[in-house]
Design a protein around this motif. Sequence first.
Motif, PDB file in Angstrom:
ATOM      1  N   GLY A  49      -2.399  12.376  -0.655  1.00 38.49           N
ATOM      2  CA  GLY A  49      -1.563  12.681  -1.805  1.00 38.49           C
ATOM      3  C   GLY A  49      -0.183  12.068  -1.705  1.00 38.49           C
ATOM      4  N   ARG A  50       0.725  12.608  -2.495  1.00 34.79           N
ATOM      5  CA  ARG A  50       2.086  12.081  -2.562  1.00 34.79           C
ATOM      6  C   ARG A  50       2.895  12.501  -1.336  1.00 34.79           C
ATOM      7  NH1 ARG A  50       4.030  13.438  -8.540  1.00 34.79           N
ATOM      8  NH2 ARG A  50       5.211  14.865  -7.258  1.00 34.79           N
ATOM      9  N   TRP A  51       3.640  11.533  -0.789  1.00 35.49           N
ATOM     10  CA  TRP A  51       4.457  11.781   0.401  1.00 35.49           C
ATOM     11  C   TRP A  51       5.859  11.262   0.166  1.00 35.49           C
ATOM     12  CZ3 TRP A  51       3.945  13.481   5.570  1.00 35.49           C
ATOM     13  CH2 TRP A  51       2.757  14.172   5.807  1.00 35.49           C
ATOM     14  N   ARG A  52       6.785  11.923   0.810  1.00 32.37           N
ATOM     15  CA  ARG A  52       8.163  11.440   0.822  1.00 32.37           C
ATOM     16  C   ARG A  52       8.834  11.925   2.097  1.00 32.37           C
ATOM     17  NH1 ARG A  52      10.743  15.216  -3.953  1.00 32.37           N
ATOM     18  NH2 ARG A  52      10.154  17.171  -2.977  1.00 32.37           N
ATOM     19  N   THR A  53       9.745  11.110   2.589  1.00 32.42           N
ATOM     20  CA  THR A  53      10.557  11.490   3.739  1.00 32.42           C
ATOM     21  C   THR A  53      12.020  11.235   3.385  1.00 32.42           C
ATOM     22  OG1 THR A  53      10.441   9.328   4.784  1.00 32.42           O
ATOM     23  CG2 THR A  53       8.751  10.918   5.402  1.00 32.42           C
ATOM     24  N   ARG A  69      -4.174   7.998   0.906  1.00 29.11           N
ATOM     25  CA  ARG A  69      -5.560   8.373   0.636  1.00 29.11           C
ATOM     26  C   ARG A  69      -6.308   8.239   1.958  1.00 29.11           C
ATOM     27  NH1 ARG A  69      -7.361   4.985  -3.598  1.00 29.11           N
ATOM     28  NH2 ARG A  69      -6.475   6.506  -5.020  1.00 29.11           N
ATOM     29  N   HIS A  70      -6.790   9.359   2.473  1.00 24.72           N
ATOM     30  CA  HIS A  70      -7.510   9.408   3.751  1.00 24.72           C
ATOM     31  C   HIS A  70      -6.692   8.770   4.872  1.00 24.72           C
ATOM     32  CE1 HIS A  70     -10.876  10.764   1.410  1.00 24.72           C
ATOM     33  NE2 HIS A  70     -10.893   9.648   0.716  1.00 24.72           N
ATOM     34  N   GLY A  71      -5.397   9.060   4.896  1.00 23.52           N
ATOM     35  CA  GLY A  71      -4.532   8.589   5.966  1.00 23.52           C
ATOM     36  C   GLY A  71      -4.012   7.174   5.796  1.00 23.52           C
ATOM     37  N   LYS A  72      -4.361   6.476   4.719  1.00 21.66           N
ATOM     38  CA  LYS A  72      -3.901   5.105   4.500  1.00 21.66           C
ATOM     39  C   LYS A  72      -2.991   5.055   3.283  1.00 21.66           C
ATOM     40  CE  LYS A  72      -7.741   2.729   6.617  1.00 21.66           C
ATOM     41  NZ  LYS A  72      -8.695   1.644   6.516  1.00 21.66           N
ATOM     42  N   GLU A  73      -1.943   4.234   3.393  1.00 23.79           N
ATOM     43  CA  GLU A  73      -1.024   4.066   2.274  1.00 23.79           C
ATOM     44  C   GLU A  73      -1.742   3.336   1.140  1.00 23.79           C
ATOM     45  OE1 GLU A  73       2.104   1.875   4.119  1.00 23.79           O
ATOM     46  OE2 GLU A  73       3.059   3.670   4.899  1.00 23.79           O
ATOM     47  N   VAL A  74      -1.563   3.830  -0.089  1.00 19.73           N
ATOM     48  CA  VAL A  74      -2.177   3.208  -1.264  1.00 19.73           C
ATOM     49  C   VAL A  74      -1.152   3.171  -2.395  1.00 19.73           C
ATOM     50  CG1 VAL A  74      -4.546   3.890  -0.712  1.00 19.73           C
ATOM     51  CG2 VAL A  74      -3.120   5.408  -2.075  1.00 19.73           C
ATOM     52  N   GLY A  75      -1.361   2.271  -3.325  1.00 19.43           N
ATOM     53  CA  GLY A  75      -0.531   2.230  -4.524  1.00 19.43           C
ATOM     54  C   GLY A  75       0.873   1.728  -4.275  1.00 19.43           C
ATOM     55  N   SER A  76       1.808   2.257  -5.038  1.00 23.97           N
ATOM     56  CA  SER A  76       3.198   1.816  -4.995  1.00 23.97           C
ATOM     57  C   SER A  76       4.027   2.664  -4.041  1.00 23.97           C
ATOM     58  CB  SER A  76       3.808   1.900  -6.391  1.00 23.97           C
ATOM     59  OG  SER A  76       3.131   1.042  -7.270  1.00 23.97           O
ATOM     60  N   TRP A  77       4.858   1.985  -3.251  1.00 21.00           N
ATOM     61  CA  TRP A  77       5.758   2.642  -2.313  1.00 21.00           C
ATOM     62  C   TRP A  77       7.167   2.139  -2.558  1.00 21.00           C
ATOM     63  CZ3 TRP A  77       4.900   6.180   1.673  1.00 21.00           C
ATOM     64  CH2 TRP A  77       3.575   6.587   1.808  1.00 21.00           C
ATOM     65  N   LYS A  78       8.139   3.026  -2.403  1.00 22.73           N
ATOM     66  CA  LYS A  78       9.542   2.653  -2.529  1.00 22.73           C
ATOM     67  C   LYS A  78      10.277   3.115  -1.282  1.00 22.73           C
ATOM     68  CE  LYS A  78       9.819   2.723  -7.524  1.00 22.73           C
ATOM     69  NZ  LYS A  78      10.532   3.240  -8.701  1.00 22.73           N
ATOM     70  N   PHE A  88      13.369  -1.848  -0.733  1.00 19.13           N
ATOM     71  CA  PHE A  88      12.219  -2.664  -1.096  1.00 19.13           C
ATOM     72  C   PHE A  88      11.110  -1.809  -1.680  1.00 19.13           C
ATOM     73  CE2 PHE A  88      11.320  -1.658   3.353  1.00 19.13           C
ATOM     74  CZ  PHE A  88       9.966  -1.389   3.368  1.00 19.13           C
ATOM     75  N   THR A  89      10.219  -2.481  -2.418  1.00 17.69           N
ATOM     76  CA  THR A  89       9.040  -1.832  -2.982  1.00 17.69           C
ATOM     77  C   THR A  89       7.808  -2.573  -2.488  1.00 17.69           C
ATOM     78  OG1 THR A  89       9.061  -3.203  -4.983  1.00 17.69           O
ATOM     79  CG2 THR A  89      10.229  -1.093  -5.082  1.00 17.69           C
ATOM     80  N   GLU A  90       6.721  -1.831  -2.392  1.00 19.98           N
ATOM     81  CA  GLU A  90       5.443  -2.420  -1.989  1.00 19.98           C
ATOM     82  C   GLU A  90       4.356  -1.929  -2.926  1.00 19.98           C
ATOM     83  OE1 GLU A  90       5.601  -2.858   2.786  1.00 19.98           O
ATOM     84  OE2 GLU A  90       5.399  -0.816   2.014  1.00 19.98           O
ATOM     85  N   LYS A  91       3.492  -2.824  -3.333  1.00 21.18           N
ATOM     86  CA  LYS A  91       2.319  -2.462  -4.129  1.00 21.18           C
ATOM     87  C   LYS A  91       1.115  -2.843  -3.282  1.00 21.18           C
ATOM     88  CE  LYS A  91       0.133  -2.159  -8.318  1.00 21.18           C
ATOM     89  NZ  LYS A  91       0.054  -0.941  -9.016  1.00 21.18           N
ATOM     90  N   ILE A  92       0.465  -1.834  -2.735  1.00 24.97           N
ATOM     91  CA  ILE A  92      -0.638  -2.054  -1.803  1.00 24.97           C
ATOM     92  C   ILE A  92      -1.932  -2.163  -2.583  1.00 24.97           C
ATOM     93  CG2 ILE A  92      -1.884  -1.087   0.164  1.00 24.97           C
ATOM     94  CD1 ILE A  92       0.837   0.365   0.807  1.00 24.97           C
ATOM     95  N   ARG A  93      -2.608  -3.287  -2.394  1.00 24.74           N
ATOM     96  CA  ARG A  93      -3.877  -3.527  -3.083  1.00 24.74           C
ATOM     97  C   ARG A  93      -4.987  -3.489  -2.044  1.00 24.74           C
ATOM     98  NH1 ARG A  93      -2.284  -8.603  -6.757  1.00 24.74           N
ATOM     99  NH2 ARG A  93      -3.287  -9.605  -5.013  1.00 24.74           N
ATOM    100  N   ARG A  94      -5.754  -2.385  -2.070  1.00 23.56           N
ATOM    101  CA  ARG A  94      -6.772  -2.151  -1.038  1.00 23.56           C
ATOM    102  C   ARG A  94      -7.859  -3.213  -1.026  1.00 23.56           C
ATOM    103  NH1 ARG A  94      -9.736   3.067  -1.137  1.00 23.56           N
ATOM    104  NH2 ARG A  94      -9.984   2.517  -3.285  1.00 23.56           N
ATOM    105  N   ARG A  95      -8.375  -3.546  -2.176  1.00 22.90           N
ATOM    106  CA  ARG A  95      -9.519  -4.461  -2.220  1.00 22.90           C
ATOM    107  C   ARG A  95      -9.158  -5.852  -1.715  1.00 22.90           C
ATOM    108  NH1 ARG A  95     -12.592  -0.723  -3.759  1.00 22.90           N
ATOM    109  NH2 ARG A  95     -12.747   0.189  -5.819  1.00 22.90           N
ATOM    110  N   LYS A  96      -7.955  -6.311  -2.003  1.00 21.05           N
ATOM    111  CA  LYS A  96      -7.530  -7.635  -1.544  1.00 21.05           C
ATOM    112  C   LYS A  96      -6.842  -7.576  -0.189  1.00 21.05           C
ATOM    113  CE  LYS A  96      -7.136  -9.678  -6.080  1.00 21.05           C
ATOM    114  NZ  LYS A  96      -6.330 -10.467  -6.986  1.00 21.05           N
ATOM    115  N   GLU A  97      -6.611  -6.367   0.314  1.00 23.15           N
ATOM    116  CA  GLU A  97      -5.934  -6.158   1.588  1.00 23.15           C
ATOM    117  C   GLU A  97      -4.573  -6.842   1.634  1.00 23.15           C
ATOM    118  OE1 GLU A  97      -8.600  -7.395   4.639  1.00 23.15           O
ATOM    119  OE2 GLU A  97      -9.979  -5.746   4.296  1.00 23.15           O
ATOM    120  N   SER A  98      -3.908  -6.908   0.485  1.00 20.96           N
ATOM    121  CA  SER A  98      -2.591  -7.532   0.428  1.00 20.96           C
ATOM    122  C   SER A  98      -1.568  -6.537  -0.085  1.00 20.96           C
ATOM    123  CB  SER A  98      -2.626  -8.765  -0.473  1.00 20.96           C
ATOM    124  OG  SER A  98      -2.872  -8.392  -1.812  1.00 20.96           O
TER     125      SER A  98
END
Length: 163
Positions: A49-53, A69-78, A88-98
Motif C-alpha cells: 500500500g501507500r508509504w511515506r517517511t 506491492r508485495h514488498g516492491k516499489e510500484v508506480g510513482s514515487w516522490k 526527484f520523482t520516479e515512475k516505476i514500470r514493472r513490466r519493462k523493469e525500468s
Amino acid sequence: METPYKLSFKKKRNWLWIPVLTLFLGVSSPAQAWPWQWNRFDKKEFKTGRWRTFHDADSKVLHYKGRYRHGKEVGSWKTYTADGKLYFTEKIRRRKESIKTVYYHPNGKVSHRGTAFLKDAEHGGVHFYWDGDWEYFDESGKPIGIKKFVKGEPSTKDPVPRQ
C-alpha cells in the motif's frame, strides 16, 4: 409525465437512510479504512500500500512517498529534500523493469531526466544504474544537452549539446 429514474425526496422512506449513514460513518474511523492508512504490511510482512517517511521525528517534513506491492516499489514515487522541496520523482514500470526518473533544481524546474534500471545483482542484492540518453537542463528550464550512460557509466563528462 414522470420518468422512472427521476429522484423523489418526497417519499417518507428516504429519510431513514440518514441515521444509517450517520451510524456507519461514526463507527468507521479513517485509521481502519484502507485508503487512509499509511505504512502497512501484508500477511507475509512485506510492505504494501501507500508509504511515506519523514526527515524529522515530528513527521512534519516529508522525505518520500509512494506505494509498495508485495514488498516492491510500484508506480510513482516522490522524494523531497530536508527543506521540503521536491528533489526527484520516479515512475516505476514493472513490466519493462525500468524507472523513468526526473531530478529537479531547487527552484522546481527540471534539472535532468532519463531512464534507470534496478536489476538483481549476480552475487545477491540489486544493481541500480542509469542507462541511455539523459537530458540536462539549466535552472531556467532551457536544454543544456544530452549525456549518454551505458549501464551506469557516462560516455562523456559533460552533457553534449543537441545538434
